[in-house]
Design a protein around this motif. Structure first.
Motif, PDB file in Angstrom:
ATOM      1  N   GLY A  18       0.829  -1.206   0.000  1.00  0.00           N
ATOM      2  CA  GLY A  18       0.000   0.000   0.000  1.00  0.00           C
ATOM      3  C   GLY A  18       0.865   1.259   0.000  1.00  0.00           C
ATOM      4  N   PHE A  21       2.379   1.775  -3.325  1.00  0.00           N
ATOM      5  CA  PHE A  21       1.387   2.194  -4.304  1.00  0.00           C
ATOM      6  C   PHE A  21       1.102   3.690  -4.194  1.00  0.00           C
ATOM      7  CE2 PHE A  21      -1.763   1.084  -7.320  1.00  0.00           C
ATOM      8  CZ  PHE A  21      -2.797   1.969  -7.105  1.00  0.00           C
ATOM      9  N   SER A  22       0.892   4.140  -2.944  1.00  0.00           N
ATOM     10  CA  SER A  22       0.499   5.544  -2.793  1.00  0.00           C
ATOM     11  C   SER A  22       1.667   6.487  -3.070  1.00  0.00           C
ATOM     12  CB  SER A  22      -0.085   5.794  -1.398  1.00  0.00           C
ATOM     13  OG  SER A  22       0.827   5.354  -0.434  1.00  0.00           O
ATOM     14  N   ASN A  25       2.638   7.146  -7.337  1.00  0.00           N
ATOM     15  CA  ASN A  25       2.025   8.143  -8.204  1.00  0.00           C
ATOM     16  C   ASN A  25       2.672   9.503  -8.061  1.00  0.00           C
ATOM     17  OD1 ASN A  25       0.284   6.571  -9.537  1.00  0.00           O
ATOM     18  ND2 ASN A  25      -1.423   6.881  -8.122  1.00  0.00           N
ATOM     19  N   LYS A  45      -4.092   8.676 -13.284  1.00  0.00           N
ATOM     20  CA  LYS A  45      -4.837   8.725 -12.034  1.00  0.00           C
ATOM     21  C   LYS A  45      -6.328   8.515 -12.188  1.00  0.00           C
ATOM     22  CE  LYS A  45      -1.384  11.598  -9.947  1.00  0.00           C
ATOM     23  NZ  LYS A  45      -1.054  12.938  -9.518  1.00  0.00           N
TER      24      LYS A  45
ATOM     25  N   LEU B  17      -6.754   1.741   0.473  1.00  0.00           N
ATOM     26  CA  LEU B  17      -5.751   2.375  -0.359  1.00  0.00           C
ATOM     27  C   LEU B  17      -6.388   3.411  -1.274  1.00  0.00           C
ATOM     28  CD1 LEU B  17      -3.233  -0.042  -1.907  1.00  0.00           C
ATOM     29  CD2 LEU B  17      -3.773   2.091  -3.018  1.00  0.00           C
ATOM     30  N   SER B  20      -7.415   6.599   0.400  1.00  0.00           N
ATOM     31  CA  SER B  20      -6.322   7.521   0.694  1.00  0.00           C
ATOM     32  C   SER B  20      -5.794   8.208  -0.567  1.00  0.00           C
ATOM     33  CB  SER B  20      -5.190   6.794   1.415  1.00  0.00           C
ATOM     34  OG  SER B  20      -4.660   5.810   0.566  1.00  0.00           O
ATOM     35  N   CYS B  21      -5.850   7.491  -1.674  1.00  0.00           N
ATOM     36  CA  CYS B  21      -5.250   8.021  -2.897  1.00  0.00           C
ATOM     37  C   CYS B  21      -6.270   8.519  -3.911  1.00  0.00           C
ATOM     38  CB  CYS B  21      -4.494   6.910  -3.630  1.00  0.00           C
ATOM     39  SG  CYS B  21      -2.832   6.713  -3.130  1.00  0.00           S
ATOM     40  N   ASN B  25      -6.714  12.078  -6.114  1.00  0.00           N
ATOM     41  CA  ASN B  25      -6.314  12.040  -7.515  1.00  0.00           C
ATOM     42  C   ASN B  25      -7.409  12.583  -8.416  1.00  0.00           C
ATOM     43  OD1 ASN B  25      -3.886  10.956  -6.927  1.00  0.00           O
ATOM     44  ND2 ASN B  25      -4.521   8.840  -7.221  1.00  0.00           N
ATOM     45  N   GLN B  26      -8.635  12.186  -8.083  1.00  0.00           N
ATOM     46  CA  GLN B  26      -9.734  12.617  -8.941  1.00  0.00           C
ATOM     47  C   GLN B  26      -9.854  14.128  -8.947  1.00  0.00           C
ATOM     48  OE1 GLN B  26     -13.385  10.695  -8.053  1.00  0.00           O
ATOM     49  NE2 GLN B  26     -13.193   9.339  -9.792  1.00  0.00           N
TER      50      GLN B  26
END
Lengths: 193, 653
Positions: A18, A21-22, A25, A45, B17, B20-21, B25-26
Motif C-alpha cells: 500500500g 502504491f500511494s 504516483n 490517475k 488504499l 487515501s489516494c 487524484n480525482q
C-alpha cells in the motif's frame, strides 16, 4: 491454493504494498515530462482502476494487488501503467507469475524491466500473460493455443493433470469479477518474431 | 476458507488504499480540465443553439435520441422500434402497423447503427436510417418531422448487425446478418451448422424522391458472422465492405471456437456488378414473408404490406463481384476513410489495426493473385492487399472515424481510450482515456467523404462512478473531445439514454431550417379527421363507436358523450385544430389499456378504449397546452350492455 502461511506476514506485506502504491504516483508525477502534463495525469490517475468500490467481486488487478506472492507482478503492472487495462469489463484471463517465478529470471532482469526506458518491453511481456477470455484450468485443456493481448499466440499443453501455458504451470486459480487469475510458476517470455 | 479470508482482507486493503489516494487524484484530474477554457467550449448560452445535431442509437431502448453538440443536451427521443407511451407511438391505431413483422406485432427491438442519407458522399440531411438488430428491420426516419416514416423487415437475416449503412448517393441502405441461419429457415440439427447455414447481405434500394425502401437483392454468403460494414466512397464507390468473424463456422461456445483462426475476412462486394446482374434478370426469386410498414404523412397513418418474395443472388453466379480480404483477429469495426482508399479492420482481440488498400485490392483482383477460396469465393493474399498496420499499443480496437484532415480516431474497449493516428504513415499521434470501455465513437460526418472534424464523441459502455449514483442501473456515459488541435482535449461528460451503439452527427445548419413546425390541417387526409369543430360527430357501427373529436385551446368537441355501452369498442379519433408551432394536445381516458396520445397541430390520432364498467368516466388533455388546460376535459357515460340509451354528444349544452 495460495501458499499463505502467516496472516501477520500477509498484512505486513500488504501494508508495504500500500505504501509503495500511494508513493508511486507522486514520484511519477514529479518526474513526468512537462509537455502534455494534464493528459498524462489523467491517464495515470483516472480510470476504472481508481474507482472506490469495495462491494463488488474483486477484479483481476485487485486480486493481484491483494496477494503477497505477486508483489513483483503488481509493481511491474504499475510500472507499465496497465492498471486500467486489467479492470475493464473483460473477460480477462491473467496468468500471474509468483514472486518466486520472477526471482528465477536471470539476475538483474526484473530490475532492468522496471526501468522507465523499458516500459514498452515490459508491457509486451505482461500483455503476453493476458487472454481475452475466462476459462477454468479444466476447460483450458480443450485448447491448443491462446491468443494473447500482445498479439502473439501461446501454446497450451496438458501434462497429466497439469496445464502448462507457454511452459508455465498453473498452480492455483482465483475467479475474479472480470475474469480469472491463474497463478503460474514461471514468467512467460513472448517468442521473438 | 483460507482463500476467502485472504480475498476479503485484500479487498478491504485495496479499498483503504483507494480512499487515501483515489479521491485526491480525482480532484487533481478535474482541476486539469479547469485550467483551460473547456467550460466555455461546451457552454451554449440560454436561448442559443448547438452547432451540431447528434443522433444516438438507443440500443435496447429500440429508439433513437437526438442531442446537441457540444452541450450534450438531449432534445428528443424518436420512437422507432419500440412502443412509446409518451406520444402513443405503437399504441395509437395509426402507428400500430409500424411494428408489424412476420412474427406478429413486435413492439421493441435493439437499435444499433444510425446513418444519415448522403448525396455525392456528403451528408444531405434528408433521412436517417437505423437497424433493428433482434427482429431484423431497417427504419427510415424523416429529418424534417423527426418521426419514423418507414420500417422494412429483412427476411433470411438474424441479428441484423452489419447495418444500416448507406451508399454514397443513398442508392442503397445495406443490412447484413450477424447470425447465419438455414436459408430458407427449416427444422434441422444445430450441429450441422457448418456448410449448411448461410448469411445474407441485403441491399435495400431507397427511392430518391420519397425514400421508400425495397429489398433489391440479397447476396447469400457462406455461414460466417457478418459483423459491421461500410460502403466504399470516392474511388471505391460501388463496393461495400463487411467484417466477418467465426469463419470457423462454429455453432457452440463461440467465444472459444470462433477465435481459432488467426485471420477472418473482410468481404468486399462489388454491388454495382451485382446490381447490373439483377437488372439483367439475374438472381433467384425466392418465396419469403416480410413486413413493409409505411407511414403516410398526409393520412397520418401507417399501413403494413406483407411481401412474399425476395431476389437472392449466389455470389458464384456473379464472377468478379465478391472477394475475401484476410484480416487478423475477429475484426469488428469495418471503416473506410473519406478518400475511399483505405479499408480498416479492427481486430477486437488484437492490439493492432489492419489497413487494406483499395488500389492494392483492385491490382490483386486484376492480377488474379488469389490465396485459395472459401466456398468458391476467391481469397486475396493478405500481404497483397495490406496497406499498413497501426501499432497502437492499445487493447481491443473496435471502431474508427475520420476528421477529413488525414487523421483517423480508433476506440479501444479494453484499454479504454481513443487513439488518434495518421492515415498513410500509420503513426500514433495522440491517445486519450475514456470513462470507461468505449464502444463506437462519432465525428459528425465522420463516415462520409466530408467529415466535420471539430469534435469526437466517445460512446462508452461502462459508467460506474462518472455521475451521481442512481442504483445498479445507469445511463451510459459519453465524452466529447475537441479534436481541432493536434492533441485531443476532453471537454465534457454527459449521460446518454439506453445503450448508444453508433451515432451520427450533422451540422445544425443543414437540418434546423427545414425542421417542420406543424402539419397543415388543409392537407390532412386521415379518413377519420375532423377538419372543423362543426364536423364533430359520434357514429355507431354495431359494437364499434367512432368519435370524431376535435381539440383546440381549451376544449374537446364534443366534450360529453352518452349512449356508450359496456362491451363497446370506442375509437377516439382526435384531430388537433391548432395551426401554431408547438401546441400539441394530449388525450387520456380513464382505464385505457394502451396509452395516452400526444397529437401535433394538424394531426389526427386514434385511441381505442374498451370500457368495462358502467359509470360516467372522464377524459382530459395531458399536455399543458394553455392557461385553461385544466378545464380541457369531458365525460363519457357508459351504460349497461343491454341499455337502450341513444348515442348523443354535446358541447356547451
Amino acid at each position: 491454493m495460495f501458499p499463505i502461511t502467516n496472516l501477520k506476514a500477509f498484512i505486513l506485506s500488504f501494508l508495504m504494498l500500500g505504501a509503495m502504491f500511494s508513493c508511486k504516483n507522486e514520484a511519477n508525477t514529479a518526474t513526468s515530462p512537462t509537455q502534455d502534463k494534464a493528459g498524462t495525469e489523467e491517464i495515470e490517475k483516472q480510470g476504472q482502476a481508481f474507482i472506490d468500490d469495495d462491494g463488488s467481486t474483486p477484479n483481476v488487478l485487485q486480486i493481484a494487488i491483494g496477494s503477497p506472492d505477486h508483489t513483483t507482478l503488481v509493481a511491474a503492472v504499475q510500472a507499465a501503467e496497465l492498471e486500467n487495462a486489467l479492470v475493464n469489463a473483460g473477460p480477462l484471463m491473467v496468468f500471474a507469475p509468483t514472486n518466486e517465478a520472477f526471482a528465477a529470471l536471470p539476475e538483474g532482469t526484473v530490475e532492468d524491466l522496471l526501468k522507465p526506458e523499458n516500459k514498452a518491453a515490459l508491457a509486451n511481456i505482461l500483455k503476453y500473460h493476458v487472454t481475452a477470455g475466462n476459462y477454468s484450468k479444466e476447460f483450458l485443456m480443450k485448447f491448443k493455443k491462446l491468443g494473447q493481448a500482445n498479439d502473439q499466440n501461446v501454446a497450451v499443453e496438458v501434462v497429466r493433470e497439469d496445464v502448462l501455458v507457454g511452459g508455465a504451470k498453473i498452480l492455483a486459480s482465483v475467479p475474479a469479477g472480470n475474469g480469472i487469475v491463474h497463478v503460474v510458476d514461471k514468467v512467460m517470455l513472448p517468442p521473438t518474431e | 476458507m483460507k482463500k476467502h479470508t485472504y480475498l476479503v482482507m485484500g479487498l478491504l486493503g485495496f479499498a483503504a488504499l483507494l480512499t487515501s489516494c483515489g479521491n485526491g487524484n480525482q480532484g487533481k484530474g478535474s482541476s486539469g480540465a479547469l485550467n483551460s477554457s473547456n467550460a466555455e467550449k461546451v457552454y451554449v448560452a440560454p436561448g442559443e443553439h448547438d452547432e451540431f445535431y447528434a443522433f444516438m442509437s438507443g440500443g435496447y431502448s429500440g429508439n433513437l435520441t437526438v442531442y446537441g453538440l457540444p452541450s450534450g443536451r438531449m432534445f428528443k427521443e424518436i420512437p422507432v422500434f419500440s412502443q412509446f407511451p409518451t406520444s402513443g407511438y405503437g399504441y395509437s391505431e395509426e402507428t400500430k402497423p409500424m411494428l408489424n413483422t412476420s412474427h406478429g406485432f413486435v413492439p421493441w427491438d435493439d437499435s444499433h447503427h444510425p446513418d444519415i442519407s448522403q448525396t455525392n458522399g456528403e451528408l444531405d440531411g434528408r433521412w436517417i436510417f437505423i437497424n433493428g438488430n433482434n427482429t431484423p428491420r431497417i427504419a427510415r426516419i424523416s429529418l424534417s418531422t423527426f418521426e419514423t416514416e418507414e420500417i422494412i423487415e429483412v427476411p433470411n437475416s438474424a441479428g441484423n448487425h452489419s447495418s444500416s449503412f448507406v451508399t454514397e448517393n443513398t442508392e442503397y441502405v445495406v443490412a447484413g446478418t450477424r447470425f447465419s441461419v438455414p436459408i430458407p429457415q427449416r427444422d434441422m440439427p444445430i450441429n450441422q451448422y457448418k456448410g449448411n447455414f448461410q448469411g445474407s447481405l441485403s441491399f435495400i434500394s431507397v427511392d430518391p424522391e420519397h425514400g421508400h425502401m425495397d429489398i433489391k437483392f440479397q447476396i447469400i454468403m457462406p455461414g460466417f458472422n457478418y459483423d459491421l460494414s461500410h460502403p466504399g466512397r470516392g474511388k471505391s464507390h460501388g463496393w461495400f465492405f463487411f467484417t466477418t468473424y467465426n469463419t470457423e463456422e462454429a455453432s457452440t461456445l463461440q467465444e472459444v471456437n470462433s477465435s481459432q483462426n488467426d485471420k477472418d475476412f473482410i468481404a468486399a462486394i462489388n454491388w454495382k456488378k451485382v446490381e447490373e446482374y439483377v437488372n439483367n434478370g439475374g438472381g433467384t426469386k425466392m418465396p419469403a414473408n416480410y413486413a413493409h410498414n409505411v407511414y403516410d404523412e398526409s393520412t397520418h397513418t401507417a399501413t403494413t404490406t406483407m411481401k412474399k418474395e425476395v431476389v437472392t443472388v449466389n455470389p458464384l453466379d456473379v464472377p468478379g463481384a465478391v472477394f475475401f480480404l484476410p484480416t487478423p483477429k475477429s475484426p469488428h469495426g469495418c471503416d473506410v476513410d473519406p478518400t475511399g482508399q483505405y479499408i480498416i479492420g479492427n481486430g477486437k482481440l488484437s492490439a493492432d489495426l489492419t489497413i487494406h488498400s483499395f488500389d492494392n485490392m483492385i491490382a490483386a483482383i486484376e492480377g488474379k493473385k488469389f490465396d485459395g477460396e472459401a466456398y468458391g469465393i476467391p481469397i486475396l493474399k493478405f500481404e497483397d492487399v495490406l496497406a499498413g498496420t497501426v501499432k497502437s499499443g492499445g487493447l481491443g480496437p473496435l471502431h474508427t472515424e475520420f476528421d477529413g484532415e488525414g487523421n483517423a480516431y480508433t476506440t479501444f474497449f479494453i484499454s479504454s481510450e481513443v487513439v488518434k493516428w495518421k492515415l498513410g504513415t500509420w503513426e500514433v499521434i495522440d491517445r486519450k482515456p475514456t470513462y470507461y470501455s468505449v464502444g463506437h465513437l462519432m465525428i459528425p460526418g465522420g463516415n462520409s467523404r466530408k467529415p466535420f472534424g471539430k469534435y469526437v464523441v466517445a460512446l462508452n459502455k461502462i459508467t460506474k462512478d462518472r455521475y451521481l449514483p442512481v442504483g445498479p442501473e445507469m445511463e451510459h456515459s459519453a465524452q466529447i473531445y475537441d479534436i481541432s488541435g493536434d492533441k485531443m482535449e476532453l471537454l465534457y461528460d454527459f449521460p446518454t439514454h439506453g445503450e448508444p451503439h453508433y451515432a451520427a452527427g450533422i451540422p445544425a445548419e443543414l437540418l434546423a431550417p427545414k425542421s417542420k413546425k406543424f402539419y397543415k390541417l388543409a392537407d390532412n387526409k386521415h379518413p377519420y379527421a375532423t377538419l372543423g369543430a362543426a364536423d364533430s360527430k359520434v357514429v355507431r357501427e354495431g359494437k364499434e363507436v367512432h368519435i370524431y373529436m376535435s381539440t383546440i385551446r381549451s376544449h374537446f368537441t364534443p366534450d360529453n358523450i352518452e349512449g356508450v355501452k359496456v362491451g363497446d369498442k370506442v375509437y377516439f379519433h382526435i384531430t388537433n385544430q391548432e395551426q401554431d408551432f408547438d401546441v400539441p394536445h394530449g388525450f387520456a381516458v380513464i382505464g385505457a389499456n394502451n396509452s395516452e396520445l400526444l397529437i401535433m397541430p394538424g394531426q389526427t390520432k386514434t385511441l381505442v378504449w374498451e370500457p368495462k364498467q358502467v359509470g360516467v368516466w372522464p377524459f382530459y388533455c395531458t399536455d399543458f397546452c394553455s392557461a385553461l388546460h385544466q378545464e380541457m376535459q369531458g365525460y363519457v357515460r357508459v351504460s349497461p350492455a343491454n341499455s337502450n340509451i341513444e348515442l348523443s354528444w354535446s358541447l356547451g349544452d
